[in-house]
Design a protein around this motif. Structure first.
Motif, PDB file in Angstrom:
ATOM      1  N   ALA A  68       9.562  -6.225  -2.552  1.00  0.00           N
ATOM      2  CA  ALA A  68       8.232  -5.709  -2.220  1.00  0.00           C
ATOM      3  C   ALA A  68       8.150  -4.188  -2.291  1.00  0.00           C
ATOM      4  N   VAL A  69       9.298  -3.499  -2.243  1.00  0.00           N
ATOM      5  CA  VAL A  69       9.275  -2.036  -2.246  1.00  0.00           C
ATOM      6  C   VAL A  69       9.800  -1.465  -3.565  1.00  0.00           C
ATOM      7  N   LEU A  70       9.951  -2.316  -4.586  1.00  0.00           N
ATOM      8  CA  LEU A  70      10.480  -1.854  -5.868  1.00  0.00           C
ATOM      9  C   LEU A  70       9.379  -1.451  -6.836  1.00  0.00           C
ATOM     10  N   GLU A  71       9.717  -0.491  -7.661  1.00  0.00           N
ATOM     11  CA  GLU A  71       8.865  -0.074  -8.768  1.00  0.00           C
ATOM     12  C   GLU A  71       9.782   0.361  -9.905  1.00  0.00           C
ATOM     13  N   SER A  72       9.772  -0.409 -10.998  1.00  0.00           N
ATOM     14  CA  SER A  72      10.665  -0.152 -12.135  1.00  0.00           C
ATOM     15  C   SER A  72      12.125  -0.110 -11.699  1.00  0.00           C
ATOM     16  N   ALA A  73      12.531  -1.080 -10.896  1.00  0.00           N
ATOM     17  CA  ALA A  73      13.914  -1.279 -10.429  1.00  0.00           C
ATOM     18  C   ALA A  73      14.376  -0.270  -9.388  1.00  0.00           C
ATOM     19  N   LEU A  74      13.519   0.670  -9.019  1.00  0.00           N
ATOM     20  CA  LEU A  74      13.858   1.665  -8.005  1.00  0.00           C
ATOM     21  C   LEU A  74      12.985   1.471  -6.772  1.00  0.00           C
ATOM     22  N   VAL A  75      13.506   1.856  -5.609  1.00  0.00           N
ATOM     23  CA  VAL A  75      12.699   1.803  -4.394  1.00  0.00           C
ATOM     24  C   VAL A  75      11.601   2.858  -4.474  1.00  0.00           C
ATOM     25  N   SER A  76      10.392   2.454  -4.102  1.00  0.00           N
ATOM     26  CA  SER A  76       9.239   3.347  -4.093  1.00  0.00           C
ATOM     27  C   SER A  76       8.985   3.856  -2.675  1.00  0.00           C
ATOM     28  N   LYS A  77       8.982   5.158  -2.507  1.00  0.00           N
ATOM     29  CA  LYS A  77       8.692   5.741  -1.199  1.00  0.00           C
ATOM     30  C   LYS A  77       7.327   5.302  -0.707  1.00  0.00           C
ATOM     31  N   GLU A  78       6.348   5.269  -1.605  1.00  0.00           N
ATOM     32  CA  GLU A  78       4.989   4.901  -1.229  1.00  0.00           C
ATOM     33  C   GLU A  78       4.921   3.455  -0.744  1.00  0.00           C
ATOM     34  N   LYS A  79       5.650   2.557  -1.424  1.00  0.00           N
ATOM     35  CA  LYS A  79       5.623   1.153  -1.016  1.00  0.00           C
ATOM     36  C   LYS A  79       6.328   0.950   0.318  1.00  0.00           C
ATOM     37  N   VAL A  80       7.405   1.697   0.552  1.00  0.00           N
ATOM     38  CA  VAL A  80       8.067   1.632   1.856  1.00  0.00           C
ATOM     39  C   VAL A  80       7.116   2.103   2.950  1.00  0.00           C
ATOM     40  N   SER A  81       6.459   3.226   2.706  1.00  0.00           N
ATOM     41  CA  SER A  81       5.500   3.764   3.677  1.00  0.00           C
ATOM     42  C   SER A  81       4.366   2.783   3.936  1.00  0.00           C
ATOM     43  N   GLN A  82       3.904   2.146   2.874  1.00  0.00           N
ATOM     44  CA  GLN A  82       2.812   1.180   3.009  1.00  0.00           C
ATOM     45  C   GLN A  82       3.252  -0.033   3.825  1.00  0.00           C
ATOM     46  N   LEU A  83       4.504  -0.466   3.618  1.00  0.00           N
ATOM     47  CA  LEU A  83       4.999  -1.629   4.346  1.00  0.00           C
ATOM     48  C   LEU A  83       5.146  -1.328   5.832  1.00  0.00           C
ATOM     49  N   ILE A  84       5.477  -0.085   6.147  1.00  0.00           N
ATOM     50  CA  ILE A  84       5.581   0.323   7.550  1.00  0.00           C
ATOM     51  C   ILE A  84       4.205   0.639   8.126  1.00  0.00           C
ATOM     52  N   GLY A  85       3.323   1.165   7.291  1.00  0.00           N
ATOM     53  CA  GLY A  85       2.040   1.689   7.750  1.00  0.00           C
ATOM     54  C   GLY A  85       1.058   0.675   8.268  1.00  0.00           C
ATOM     55  N   TRP A  86       1.294  -0.631   8.015  1.00  0.00           N
ATOM     56  CA  TRP A  86       0.364  -1.643   8.527  1.00  0.00           C
ATOM     57  C   TRP A  86       0.236  -1.549  10.044  1.00  0.00           C
ATOM     58  N   GLN A  87       1.278  -0.995  10.705  1.00  0.00           N
ATOM     59  CA  GLN A  87       1.295  -0.964  12.169  1.00  0.00           C
ATOM     60  C   GLN A  87       0.251  -0.014  12.752  1.00  0.00           C
ATOM     61  N   THR A  88      -0.306   0.857  11.918  1.00  0.00           N
ATOM     62  CA  THR A  88      -1.361   1.756  12.379  1.00  0.00           C
ATOM     63  C   THR A  88      -2.744   1.209  12.076  1.00  0.00           C
ATOM     64  N   CYS A  89      -2.772   0.019  11.447  1.00  0.00           N
ATOM     65  CA  CYS A  89      -4.053  -0.586  11.075  1.00  0.00           C
ATOM     66  C   CYS A  89      -4.537  -1.533  12.171  1.00  0.00           C
ATOM     67  N   THR A  90      -5.759  -2.000  12.028  1.00  0.00           N
ATOM     68  CA  THR A  90      -6.326  -2.946  12.993  1.00  0.00           C
ATOM     69  C   THR A  90      -5.580  -4.271  12.936  1.00  0.00           C
ATOM     70  N   PRO A  91      -5.098  -4.786  14.055  1.00  0.00           N
ATOM     71  CA  PRO A  91      -4.343  -6.047  14.054  1.00  0.00           C
ATOM     72  C   PRO A  91      -5.183  -7.204  13.520  1.00  0.00           C
ATOM     73  N   GLN A  92      -4.472  -8.159  12.862  1.00  0.00           N
ATOM     74  CA  GLN A  92      -5.110  -9.356  12.383  1.00  0.00           C
ATOM     75  C   GLN A  92      -4.504 -10.543  13.108  1.00  0.00           C
ATOM     76  N   ARG A  93      -5.273 -11.584  13.301  1.00  0.00           N
ATOM     77  CA  ARG A  93      -4.745 -12.765  13.957  1.00  0.00           C
ATOM     78  C   ARG A  93      -4.028 -13.627  12.923  1.00  0.00           C
ATOM     79  N   SER A  94      -2.914 -14.238  13.349  1.00  0.00           N
ATOM     80  CA  SER A  94      -2.132 -15.083  12.459  1.00  0.00           C
ATOM     81  C   SER A  94      -2.858 -16.397  12.187  1.00  0.00           C
ATOM     82  N   SER A  95      -2.773 -16.849  10.930  1.00  0.00           N
ATOM     83  CA  SER A  95      -3.380 -18.126  10.564  1.00  0.00           C
ATOM     84  C   SER A  95      -2.574 -19.293  11.112  1.00  0.00           C
ATOM     85  N   LEU A  96      -1.375 -19.017  11.671  1.00  0.00           N
ATOM     86  CA  LEU A  96      -0.549 -20.096  12.214  1.00  0.00           C
ATOM     87  C   LEU A  96      -0.821 -20.375  13.681  1.00  0.00           C
ATOM     88  N   ASP A  97      -1.771 -19.645  14.295  1.00  0.00           N
ATOM     89  CA  ASP A  97      -2.082 -19.880  15.707  1.00  0.00           C
ATOM     90  C   ASP A  97      -2.650 -21.287  15.889  1.00  0.00           C
TER      91      ASP A  97
END
Length: 250
Positions: free
Chosen positions: A221-250
């Motif tokens: 999920a964090v790869l871009e052309s076989a290398l780790v992407s700083k932006e994708k790593v930041s995006q994967l961590i950054g969800w925690q600052t967004c509005t929470p969503q309820r799980s569909s498994l509830d």
């Protein structure tokens, strides 16, 4: 804040250095360095570990895969001796921790004696220990968790789904939540297997309601052309600052 561990494919020293720098700058808490990802990860060369340590700078989170052979997790004493030497090599090259897993060919569960040998070598060198996704191949996860806790392993990596099925952690949420309840904080559960920007919020919010003692593990999920992407790593961590969503498994 839920920590993110990024798996870096050990292909060449320049690529390792670039990917580890990107993961660090993107906010990753730990790196898992693995060679031969087409074979689900093998032990990387010492020179690549040294390059990763240089890139990770003063961060204390460089984990190294200790897995000499592919295909299964049943190792004879000769292979265990090889793994012990690889742990020492990793320590000398700057690793902060090692990642391994050994199963018993008779029971299919954790091979406690052989794991204990590897843990002893790691602890002598001040390395943390993670039991990798060999855990997902055991027939009884409750007993396996009891065993890794008793052995003193620091972390266990799991998708909550059977090894080899290619299912993701999203499919394994119910078992992962049961694992968190069973562990009661005795060690850290590392949730890996298909963690992506599309499902990270659902996975994290679902499990956080049970126990916050877990972290996330990402690779493709964090790869871009076989290398780790700083932006994708930041995006994967950054969800925690967004509005929470309820799980569909509830």
């Amino acid at each position: 804040m839920i920590d993110l561990e990024v798996c870096v494919h050990s292909i060449s020293e320049p690529m390792v250095f670039t990917s580890v720098c990107a993961a660090r700058l993107g906010g990753a808490k730990r790196i898992e360095l693995c060679a031969n990802m087409s074979e689900d990860g093998l032990t990387p060369p010492a020179a690549h570990i040294e390059s990763a340590k240089e890139a990770f700078d003063s961060f204390n989170g460089l984990l190294v895969m200790i897995r000499p052979t592919a295909y299964d997790f049943y190792y004879d004493n000769q292979i265990i001796k090889q793994m012990e030497q690889q742990i020492l090599t990793a320590a000398n090259a700057g690793a902060d921790g090692v990642v391994f897993g050994v199963l018993d060919p008779i029971t299919g569960g954790i091979h406690k004696e052989k794991c204990r040998r590897l843990i002893a070598i790691a602890k002598e060198r001040g390395l943390s220990t993670t039991f990798h996704r060999a855990f997902d191949a055991v027939p009884n996860w409750q007993q396996a968790l009891n065993d890794v806790v008793a052995l003193g392993i620091d972390r266990v990596l799991s998708s909550g789904t059977p090894w080899g099925t290619k299912q993701t952690a999203l499919h394994g949420l119910k078992q992962l939540s049961q694992m968190l309840q069973h562990l009661q904080g005795h060690l850290e559960l590392v949730v890996g297997g298909g963690v992506s920007i599309e499902n990270v919020a659902e996975i994290s919010e679902y499990l956080s309601r049970v126990n916050p003692c877990f972290s996330l593990h990402a690779y493709s999920a964090v790869l871009e052309s076989a290398l780790v992407s700083k932006e994708k790593v930041s995006q994967l961590i950054g969800w925690q600052t967004c509005t929470p969503q309820r799980s569909s498994l509830d």
